[in-house]
Enzyme design. Sequence first.
Site, PDB file in Angstrom:
ATOM      1  N   ASP A 145      -2.201  -0.659   7.557  1.00 51.60           N
ATOM      2  CA  ASP A 145      -1.582  -1.451   6.487  1.00 51.60           C
ATOM      3  C   ASP A 145      -2.359  -2.737   6.224  1.00 51.60           C
ATOM      4  O   ASP A 145      -2.611  -3.106   5.071  1.00 51.60           O
ATOM      5  CB  ASP A 145      -0.128  -1.792   6.866  1.00 51.60           C
ATOM      6  CG  ASP A 145       0.671  -0.551   7.217  1.00 51.60           C
ATOM      7  OD1 ASP A 145       0.193   0.559   6.920  1.00 51.60           O
ATOM      8  OD2 ASP A 145       1.758  -0.688   7.802  1.00 51.60           O
ATOM      9  N   ARG A 166       0.833  -1.215   0.000  1.00 49.10           N
ATOM     10  CA  ARG A 166       0.000   0.000   0.000  1.00 49.10           C
ATOM     11  C   ARG A 166       0.860   1.255   0.000  1.00 49.10           C
ATOM     12  O   ARG A 166       2.036   1.234   0.317  1.00 49.10           O
ATOM     13  CB  ARG A 166      -0.923   0.026   1.222  1.00 49.10           C
ATOM     14  CG  ARG A 166      -0.231   0.152   2.584  1.00 49.10           C
ATOM     15  CD  ARG A 166      -0.174   1.565   3.118  1.00 49.10           C
ATOM     16  NE  ARG A 166       0.639   1.679   4.323  1.00 49.10           N
ATOM     17  CZ  ARG A 166       1.935   1.963   4.329  1.00 49.10           C
ATOM     18  NH1 ARG A 166       2.589   2.157   3.204  1.00 49.10           N
ATOM     19  NH2 ARG A 166       2.609   2.054   5.468  1.00 49.10           N
TER      20      ARG A 166
HETATM   21  C1  GLA Z   1       3.542   1.992   9.794  1.00 45.77           C
HETATM   22  C2  GLA Z   1       2.502   1.260  10.634  1.00 45.77           C
HETATM   23  C3  GLA Z   1       1.117   1.847  10.402  1.00 45.77           C
HETATM   24  C4  GLA Z   1       1.122   3.360  10.589  1.00 45.77           C
HETATM   25  C5  GLA Z   1       2.265   3.994   9.802  1.00 45.77           C
HETATM   26  C6  GLA Z   1       2.385   5.460  10.078  1.00 45.77           C
HETATM   27  O1  GLA Z   1       3.311   1.764   8.434  1.00 45.77           O
HETATM   28  O2  GLA Z   1       2.478  -0.111  10.291  1.00 45.77           O
HETATM   29  O3  GLA Z   1       0.185   1.234  11.263  1.00 45.77           O
HETATM   30  O4  GLA Z   1       1.184   3.690  11.947  1.00 45.77           O
HETATM   31  O5  GLA Z   1       3.504   3.378  10.084  1.00 45.77           O
HETATM   32  O6  GLA Z   1       1.286   6.141   9.608  1.00 45.77           O
END
Ligand code: GLA
Length: 412
Positions: free
Chosen positions: A197, A44
Amino acid sequence: MSNKKDSDGTSADTRFEELERRTIEKFKNAFGRDPIFVVTAPGRVNLIGEHTDYNDGFVFPMAIDRNVIIAADWVRHEDHVPSDSARIYSSAKRQPALVKIQGDVLPAPKVDWSEYVQGVIVGYLKETPSVQAPPFVAMIHSSVPLGAALSSSAALEVAVATLIEALTKTSLDPVRKALICQKAEHDFAKMPCGIMDQFISAMGKKDCLMLLDCKSYETKLIPFTSDDLSILIVNSRVKHQLSGSEYPERRASCFDSANILGVPSLRFLSAEQLEAGKEKLTETQYRRCRHVVGEIQRTVEAAEAIQNGEFERLGRLMYESHDSLRDDYEVSCVELDILVDICREIGVAGGVYGSRMTGGGFGGCTVSLIQSDKKDSIMETIERKYQEKTGISPEMFVTRPAEGARILQQEE
Ligand code: GLA
Protein backbone atom coordinates in the site's frame (compact mmCIF):
# COMPACT_ATOMS: atom_id res chain seq x y z
CA MET A 1 -4.19 10.08 -20.80
CA SER A 2 -6.00 13.28 -20.09
CA ASN A 3 -9.16 14.11 -18.36
CA LYS A 4 -11.39 10.99 -18.71
CA LYS A 5 -14.90 11.16 -17.26
CA ASP A 6 -15.88 9.11 -14.19
CA SER A 7 -19.10 7.17 -13.82
CA ASP A 8 -20.81 10.21 -12.31
CA GLY A 9 -19.70 12.38 -15.24
CA THR A 10 -16.97 14.18 -13.30
CA SER A 11 -13.44 13.94 -14.65
CA ALA A 12 -10.62 12.83 -12.34
CA ASP A 13 -8.89 16.20 -12.78
CA THR A 14 -12.01 18.16 -11.84
CA ARG A 15 -12.59 15.93 -8.85
CA PHE A 16 -9.01 16.43 -7.69
CA GLU A 17 -9.09 20.22 -8.14
CA GLU A 18 -12.28 20.37 -6.12
CA LEU A 19 -10.74 18.32 -3.30
CA GLU A 20 -7.68 20.58 -3.28
CA ARG A 21 -9.85 23.70 -3.25
CA ARG A 22 -11.88 22.39 -0.33
CA THR A 23 -8.75 21.43 1.63
CA ILE A 24 -7.36 24.95 1.25
CA GLU A 25 -10.68 26.44 2.27
CA LYS A 26 -10.77 24.26 5.39
CA PHE A 27 -7.23 25.29 6.22
CA LYS A 28 -8.23 28.96 5.91
CA ASN A 29 -11.26 28.44 8.16
CA ALA A 30 -9.13 26.78 10.80
CA PHE A 31 -6.09 29.07 10.72
CA GLY A 32 -7.31 32.32 9.14
CA ARG A 33 -4.74 32.42 6.32
CA ASP A 34 -3.64 30.69 3.12
CA PRO A 35 -1.45 27.59 3.38
CA ILE A 36 2.06 27.70 1.97
CA PHE A 37 2.36 23.95 1.43
CA VAL A 38 -0.06 21.57 -0.23
CA VAL A 39 0.75 17.88 -0.78
CA THR A 40 -1.15 14.79 -1.79
CA ALA A 41 -1.01 10.96 -1.80
CA PRO A 42 -3.51 8.53 -3.35
CA GLY A 43 -5.36 5.43 -2.18
CA ARG A 44 -4.90 2.24 -4.20
CA VAL A 45 -6.63 -0.77 -5.58
CA ASN A 46 -4.89 -4.09 -6.09
CA LEU A 47 -5.79 -5.87 -9.33
CA ILE A 48 -4.36 -9.21 -8.16
CA GLY A 49 -1.72 -10.56 -5.73
CA GLU A 50 -3.42 -10.58 -2.34
CA HIS A 51 -1.68 -11.52 0.89
CA THR A 52 1.49 -12.12 -1.09
CA ASP A 53 3.46 -9.00 -0.12
CA TYR A 54 4.48 -10.16 3.35
CA ASN A 55 5.46 -13.48 1.77
CA ASP A 56 8.02 -11.75 -0.50
CA GLY A 57 5.78 -12.36 -3.53
CA PHE A 58 4.37 -10.15 -6.30
CA VAL A 59 1.51 -7.66 -6.16
CA PHE A 60 -0.15 -5.76 -9.03
CA PRO A 61 -1.74 -2.56 -7.72
CA MET A 62 -2.45 0.91 -9.10
CA ALA A 63 -3.03 4.26 -7.46
CA ILE A 64 -6.62 5.52 -7.74
CA ASP A 65 -8.01 9.00 -8.10
CA ARG A 66 -9.11 9.18 -4.48
CA ASN A 67 -6.63 11.19 -2.42
CA VAL A 68 -5.49 12.54 0.89
CA ILE A 69 -4.53 16.21 0.60
CA ILE A 70 -2.70 18.13 3.33
CA ALA A 71 -2.44 21.94 3.42
CA ALA A 72 0.11 23.40 5.88
CA ASP A 73 2.01 26.46 7.03
CA TRP A 74 4.71 27.35 9.53
CA VAL A 75 3.47 28.07 13.05
CA ARG A 76 2.79 31.72 13.86
CA HIS A 77 2.66 33.32 17.29
CA GLU A 78 -1.16 33.45 17.27
CA ASP A 79 -1.40 29.68 16.66
CA HIS A 80 -0.17 29.00 20.22
CA VAL A 81 1.65 25.81 19.25
CA PRO A 82 4.63 24.69 21.40
CA SER A 83 7.96 24.88 19.55
CA ASP A 84 8.43 21.09 19.59
CA SER A 85 5.00 20.34 18.10
CA ALA A 86 2.65 20.57 15.14
CA ARG A 87 -1.11 21.12 15.34
CA ILE A 88 -3.04 19.02 12.87
CA TYR A 89 -6.70 19.01 11.95
CA SER A 90 -8.40 16.20 10.11
CA SER A 91 -11.59 17.31 8.37
CA ALA A 92 -13.13 13.96 9.35
CA LYS A 93 -12.55 14.54 13.09
CA ARG A 94 -13.65 17.24 15.47
CA GLN A 95 -10.59 17.62 17.62
CA PRO A 96 -7.20 18.68 16.28
CA ALA A 97 -4.16 16.71 17.43
CA LEU A 98 -0.87 17.98 18.76
CA VAL A 99 1.99 15.81 17.51
CA LYS A 100 5.64 16.02 18.52
CA ILE A 101 8.25 16.95 15.95
CA GLN A 102 11.27 16.46 18.21
CA GLY A 103 12.60 13.89 20.62
CA ASP A 104 11.75 10.27 21.08
CA VAL A 105 8.02 9.67 21.02
CA LEU A 106 6.60 6.29 21.91
CA PRO A 107 3.43 4.90 20.33
CA ALA A 108 0.28 5.59 22.36
CA PRO A 109 -1.50 2.58 23.84
CA LYS A 110 -4.69 3.46 21.96
CA VAL A 111 -4.50 3.91 18.18
CA ASP A 112 -6.27 6.95 16.79
CA TRP A 113 -5.79 8.82 13.49
CA SER A 114 -3.05 11.08 14.83
CA GLU A 115 -0.87 8.05 15.60
CA TYR A 116 -0.40 7.51 11.85
CA VAL A 117 0.85 11.09 11.56
CA GLN A 118 3.04 10.84 14.64
CA GLY A 119 4.51 7.51 13.53
CA VAL A 120 5.60 8.88 10.16
CA ILE A 121 7.16 12.01 11.69
CA VAL A 122 9.09 9.95 14.23
CA GLY A 123 10.30 7.55 11.53
CA TYR A 124 11.24 10.31 9.11
CA LEU A 125 13.30 12.23 11.65
CA LYS A 126 15.02 9.07 12.86
CA GLU A 127 16.03 8.20 9.29
CA THR A 128 17.38 11.66 8.64
CA PRO A 129 18.98 12.80 11.92
CA SER A 130 20.46 15.93 10.34
CA VAL A 131 17.00 17.19 9.39
CA GLN A 132 15.05 19.45 11.78
CA ALA A 133 11.31 19.78 11.33
CA PRO A 134 10.09 23.25 12.26
CA PRO A 135 6.73 23.58 14.06
CA PHE A 136 3.81 23.64 11.65
CA VAL A 137 0.03 23.64 11.41
CA ALA A 138 -1.87 21.48 8.95
CA MET A 139 -5.30 20.48 7.66
CA ILE A 140 -5.90 16.95 6.32
CA HIS A 141 -8.77 16.25 3.97
CA SER A 142 -9.44 12.99 2.13
CA SER A 143 -11.60 11.44 -0.56
CA VAL A 144 -10.32 7.89 0.08
CA PRO A 145 -13.26 5.99 1.61
CA LEU A 146 -12.39 4.87 5.15
CA GLY A 147 -12.42 1.17 6.03
CA ALA A 148 -13.06 0.18 2.39
CA ALA A 149 -9.73 -1.62 1.75
CA LEU A 150 -8.55 1.20 -0.53
CA SER A 151 -5.61 2.11 1.73
CA SER A 152 -6.84 5.29 3.34
CA SER A 153 -4.21 4.86 6.05
CA ALA A 154 -1.29 4.36 3.65
CA ALA A 155 -2.44 7.45 1.73
CA LEU A 156 -2.40 9.43 4.98
CA GLU A 157 1.05 8.14 5.94
CA VAL A 158 2.58 8.83 2.54
CA ALA A 159 0.98 12.28 2.41
CA VAL A 160 2.52 13.11 5.80
CA ALA A 161 5.97 11.92 4.64
CA THR A 162 5.57 14.06 1.51
CA LEU A 163 4.66 17.05 3.67
CA ILE A 164 7.82 16.57 5.76
CA GLU A 165 9.82 16.46 2.53
CA ALA A 166 8.29 19.78 1.49
CA LEU A 167 8.70 21.41 4.91
CA THR A 168 12.31 20.33 5.34
CA LYS A 169 13.26 20.73 1.66
CA THR A 170 14.55 17.17 1.65
CA SER A 171 13.69 14.41 -0.72
CA LEU A 172 13.73 10.80 0.35
CA ASP A 173 14.37 7.88 -1.92
CA PRO A 174 10.78 6.65 -2.56
CA VAL A 175 11.58 3.14 -1.31
CA ARG A 176 12.88 4.50 2.00
CA LYS A 177 9.88 6.77 2.21
CA ALA A 178 7.47 3.86 1.73
CA LEU A 179 9.36 1.79 4.32
CA ILE A 180 9.17 4.60 6.91
CA CYS A 181 5.41 4.72 6.35
CA GLN A 182 5.10 0.95 6.65
CA LYS A 183 7.04 1.07 9.93
CA ALA A 184 4.70 3.77 11.25
CA GLU A 185 1.80 1.47 10.48
CA HIS A 186 3.51 -1.44 12.29
CA ASP A 187 4.65 0.48 15.37
CA PHE A 188 2.08 3.24 15.80
CA ALA A 189 -1.06 1.81 14.17
CA LYS A 190 -0.13 -1.69 15.36
CA MET A 191 -0.99 -3.31 12.05
CA PRO A 192 1.77 -5.61 10.69
CA CYS A 193 1.05 -4.83 7.01
CA GLY A 194 3.21 -5.68 4.00
CA ILE A 195 4.74 -3.08 1.69
CA MET A 196 2.20 -2.89 -1.11
CA ASP A 197 0.00 0.00 0.00
CA GLN A 198 2.75 2.45 0.92
CA PHE A 199 4.79 1.60 -2.20
CA ILE A 200 1.99 2.22 -4.65
CA SER A 201 0.81 5.37 -2.87
CA ALA A 202 4.37 6.74 -2.97
CA MET A 203 5.30 5.55 -6.46
CA GLY A 204 2.12 5.06 -8.50
CA LYS A 205 2.18 6.38 -12.06
CA LYS A 206 -0.71 7.73 -14.06
CA ASP A 207 -2.03 5.25 -16.63
CA CYS A 208 0.15 2.42 -15.28
CA LEU A 209 -0.30 -0.66 -13.18
CA MET A 210 2.70 -1.60 -11.06
CA LEU A 211 4.06 -5.12 -10.84
CA LEU A 212 6.00 -5.01 -7.60
CA ASP A 213 8.44 -7.67 -6.49
CA CYS A 214 8.11 -7.50 -2.72
CA LYS A 215 11.41 -9.30 -2.21
CA SER A 216 13.73 -7.14 -4.34
CA TYR A 217 11.48 -4.00 -4.36
CA GLU A 218 11.88 -3.95 -8.13
CA THR A 219 8.94 -2.38 -9.90
CA LYS A 220 7.72 -2.77 -13.44
CA LEU A 221 5.22 -0.25 -14.78
CA ILE A 222 2.68 -1.75 -17.15
CA PRO A 223 0.67 0.72 -19.25
CA PHE A 224 -3.09 0.64 -18.87
CA THR A 225 -4.26 3.09 -21.49
CA SER A 226 -6.93 1.40 -23.56
CA ASP A 227 -10.17 3.39 -23.60
CA ASP A 228 -12.06 0.13 -24.04
CA LEU A 229 -11.13 -1.15 -20.57
CA SER A 230 -12.09 0.21 -17.17
CA ILE A 231 -11.49 -0.69 -13.56
CA LEU A 232 -14.70 -0.78 -11.53
CA ILE A 233 -14.50 -0.56 -7.76
CA VAL A 234 -17.55 -1.62 -5.78
CA ASN A 235 -17.71 -0.99 -2.06
CA SER A 236 -19.71 -3.71 -0.30
CA ARG A 237 -20.14 -1.21 2.55
CA VAL A 238 -19.20 -3.91 4.98
CA LYS A 239 -16.45 -2.25 7.01
CA HIS A 240 -13.16 -3.97 6.66
CA GLN A 241 -11.20 -4.00 9.88
CA LEU A 242 -7.68 -5.34 9.72
CA SER A 243 -6.10 -4.47 13.01
CA GLY A 244 -7.99 -7.37 14.65
CA SER A 245 -6.38 -10.75 15.03
CA GLU A 246 -7.09 -12.22 11.57
CA TYR A 247 -4.39 -10.42 9.56
CA PRO A 248 -1.54 -11.05 12.04
CA GLU A 249 -2.70 -14.66 12.35
CA ARG A 250 -2.60 -15.24 8.58
CA ARG A 251 0.84 -13.66 8.43
CA ALA A 252 2.16 -15.75 11.33
CA SER A 253 0.75 -18.93 9.80
CA CYS A 254 2.66 -18.23 6.55
CA PHE A 255 5.90 -17.57 8.43
CA ASP A 256 5.48 -20.76 10.49
CA SER A 257 4.83 -22.85 7.38
CA ALA A 258 7.88 -21.43 5.60
CA ASN A 259 9.91 -22.35 8.65
CA ILE A 260 8.54 -25.87 8.82
CA LEU A 261 9.16 -26.42 5.10
CA GLY A 262 12.67 -24.98 5.29
CA VAL A 263 12.29 -22.02 2.89
CA PRO A 264 13.14 -18.36 3.72
CA SER A 265 9.58 -17.35 2.76
CA LEU A 266 6.66 -18.76 0.79
CA ARG A 267 7.97 -16.96 -2.31
CA PHE A 268 10.57 -19.70 -2.50
CA LEU A 269 8.12 -22.58 -2.23
CA SER A 270 6.99 -24.29 -5.43
CA ALA A 271 3.66 -26.06 -5.79
CA GLU A 272 5.57 -29.38 -6.01
CA GLN A 273 7.51 -28.68 -2.82
CA LEU A 274 4.27 -27.81 -1.07
CA GLU A 275 2.69 -31.11 -2.08
CA ALA A 276 5.82 -32.99 -1.02
CA GLY A 277 5.80 -31.33 2.40
CA LYS A 278 2.03 -31.50 2.94
CA GLU A 279 2.29 -34.04 5.76
CA LYS A 280 4.37 -31.65 7.86
CA LEU A 281 1.63 -29.01 7.88
CA THR A 282 -1.80 -28.86 9.44
CA GLU A 283 -4.66 -28.84 6.97
CA THR A 284 -5.22 -25.11 7.55
CA GLN A 285 -1.54 -24.26 7.11
CA TYR A 286 -1.52 -26.25 3.90
CA ARG A 287 -4.50 -24.33 2.48
CA ARG A 288 -2.98 -20.96 3.45
CA CYS A 289 0.23 -21.95 1.65
CA ARG A 290 -1.70 -23.19 -1.37
CA HIS A 291 -3.30 -19.76 -1.68
CA VAL A 292 0.00 -17.87 -1.45
CA VAL A 293 1.92 -20.13 -3.85
CA GLY A 294 -0.93 -20.04 -6.39
CA GLU A 295 -1.52 -16.31 -6.01
CA ILE A 296 2.12 -15.40 -6.65
CA GLN A 297 1.98 -17.44 -9.86
CA ARG A 298 -1.35 -15.86 -10.89
CA THR A 299 0.02 -12.36 -10.35
CA VAL A 300 2.98 -12.89 -12.65
CA GLU A 301 0.65 -14.40 -15.25
CA ALA A 302 -1.81 -11.52 -14.90
CA ALA A 303 0.89 -8.99 -15.75
CA GLU A 304 1.78 -11.05 -18.80
CA ALA A 305 -1.87 -11.36 -19.83
CA ILE A 306 -2.54 -7.63 -19.71
CA GLN A 307 0.58 -6.90 -21.73
CA ASN A 308 -0.61 -9.36 -24.38
CA GLY A 309 -4.12 -7.91 -24.39
CA GLU A 310 -5.51 -11.24 -23.09
CA PHE A 311 -8.28 -9.77 -20.97
CA GLU A 312 -10.37 -12.92 -20.67
CA ARG A 313 -7.31 -14.76 -19.32
CA LEU A 314 -6.71 -11.94 -16.85
CA GLY A 315 -10.37 -12.10 -15.83
CA ARG A 316 -10.14 -15.85 -15.18
CA LEU A 317 -7.08 -15.30 -12.99
CA MET A 318 -9.03 -12.70 -11.01
CA TYR A 319 -11.90 -15.13 -10.35
CA GLU A 320 -9.41 -17.86 -9.37
CA SER A 321 -7.78 -15.42 -6.99
CA HIS A 322 -11.12 -14.66 -5.38
CA ASP A 323 -12.01 -18.34 -4.98
CA SER A 324 -8.67 -19.03 -3.39
CA LEU A 325 -9.03 -16.08 -0.97
CA ARG A 326 -12.52 -17.29 -0.08
CA ASP A 327 -11.84 -21.02 0.31
CA ASP A 328 -8.15 -21.43 1.16
CA TYR A 329 -7.14 -18.15 2.78
CA GLU A 330 -10.62 -17.50 4.25
CA VAL A 331 -10.50 -13.71 4.19
CA SER A 332 -13.61 -12.97 2.11
CA CYS A 333 -17.14 -12.46 3.43
CA VAL A 334 -20.65 -13.21 2.18
CA GLU A 335 -21.17 -9.74 0.71
CA LEU A 336 -17.91 -9.76 -1.27
CA ASP A 337 -18.76 -13.24 -2.57
CA ILE A 338 -22.18 -12.00 -3.68
CA LEU A 339 -20.63 -9.08 -5.57
CA VAL A 340 -18.17 -11.37 -7.37
CA ASP A 341 -20.93 -13.87 -8.19
CA ILE A 342 -23.05 -11.10 -9.72
CA CYS A 343 -20.10 -10.29 -11.99
CA ARG A 344 -19.75 -13.94 -12.97
CA GLU A 345 -23.44 -13.97 -13.91
CA ILE A 346 -23.01 -10.85 -16.05
CA GLY A 347 -20.06 -12.56 -17.70
CA VAL A 348 -17.88 -11.48 -20.60
CA ALA A 349 -20.94 -11.20 -22.84
CA GLY A 350 -22.32 -8.57 -20.47
CA GLY A 351 -18.96 -6.76 -20.33
CA VAL A 352 -17.23 -8.14 -17.22
CA TYR A 353 -13.90 -9.92 -17.74
CA GLY A 354 -13.19 -10.68 -14.10
CA SER A 355 -13.80 -9.64 -10.52
CA ARG A 356 -12.41 -10.31 -7.05
CA MET A 357 -12.17 -8.96 -3.55
CA THR A 358 -9.30 -6.50 -3.16
CA GLY A 359 -7.07 -5.63 -0.19
CA GLY A 360 -6.92 -7.39 3.15
CA GLY A 361 -10.49 -8.74 3.08
CA PHE A 362 -13.28 -9.23 5.63
CA GLY A 363 -15.31 -6.51 3.88
CA GLY A 364 -14.36 -3.51 1.80
CA CYS A 365 -14.33 -3.52 -2.00
CA THR A 366 -14.24 -5.69 -5.07
CA VAL A 367 -12.23 -4.77 -8.15
CA SER A 368 -13.52 -5.71 -11.59
CA LEU A 369 -12.10 -5.45 -15.08
CA ILE A 370 -14.87 -4.34 -17.41
CA GLN A 371 -15.58 -3.15 -20.95
CA SER A 372 -15.98 0.62 -20.79
CA ASP A 373 -18.94 0.80 -23.16
CA LYS A 374 -20.99 -1.54 -20.95
CA LYS A 375 -20.23 0.13 -17.64
CA ASP A 376 -23.67 1.71 -17.15
CA SER A 377 -25.57 -1.53 -17.58
CA ILE A 378 -23.02 -3.42 -15.44
CA MET A 379 -23.34 -0.91 -12.61
CA GLU A 380 -27.11 -0.94 -12.83
CA THR A 381 -27.18 -4.77 -12.57
CA ILE A 382 -24.75 -4.84 -9.64
CA GLU A 383 -26.71 -2.16 -7.80
CA ARG A 384 -30.04 -3.94 -8.27
CA LYS A 385 -28.90 -7.49 -7.52
CA TYR A 386 -26.70 -6.60 -4.55
CA GLN A 387 -29.53 -4.56 -3.06
CA GLU A 388 -31.95 -7.47 -3.61
CA LYS A 389 -29.63 -9.99 -1.98
CA THR A 390 -28.24 -7.99 0.93
CA GLY A 391 -30.50 -4.96 1.41
CA ILE A 392 -27.35 -2.81 1.04
CA SER A 393 -26.87 -0.20 -1.67
CA PRO A 394 -23.25 -0.47 -2.85
CA GLU A 395 -21.01 2.50 -3.65
CA MET A 396 -19.33 2.25 -7.04
CA PHE A 397 -16.90 4.13 -9.16
CA VAL A 398 -14.86 3.62 -12.27
CA THR A 399 -11.25 4.67 -12.01
CA ARG A 400 -8.05 4.73 -14.03
CA PRO A 401 -4.49 4.36 -12.72
CA ALA A 402 -3.57 7.66 -11.09
CA GLU A 403 -0.37 9.44 -10.11
CA GLY A 404 1.38 8.72 -6.78
CA ALA A 405 2.30 11.18 -4.00
CA ARG A 406 3.54 14.65 -4.89
CA ILE A 407 4.04 18.20 -3.67
CA LEU A 408 1.42 20.51 -5.19
CA GLN A 409 2.55 23.77 -3.65
CA GLN A 410 5.59 24.80 -1.59
CA GLU A 411 7.70 27.73 -0.48
CA GLU A 412 9.54 29.49 -3.32
C1 GLA B 1 -3.53 -4.95 3.47
C2 GLA B 1 -2.06 -4.75 3.80
C3 GLA B 1 -1.19 -5.04 2.59
C4 GLA B 1 -1.51 -6.41 2.00
C5 GLA B 1 -3.01 -6.57 1.80
C6 GLA B 1 -3.37 -7.95 1.36
O1 GLA B 1 -3.95 -4.01 2.53
O2 GLA B 1 -1.84 -3.41 4.21
O3 GLA B 1 0.17 -4.94 2.94
O4 GLA B 1 -0.98 -7.42 2.80
O5 GLA B 1 -3.73 -6.27 2.98
O6 GLA B 1 -2.88 -8.20 0.10
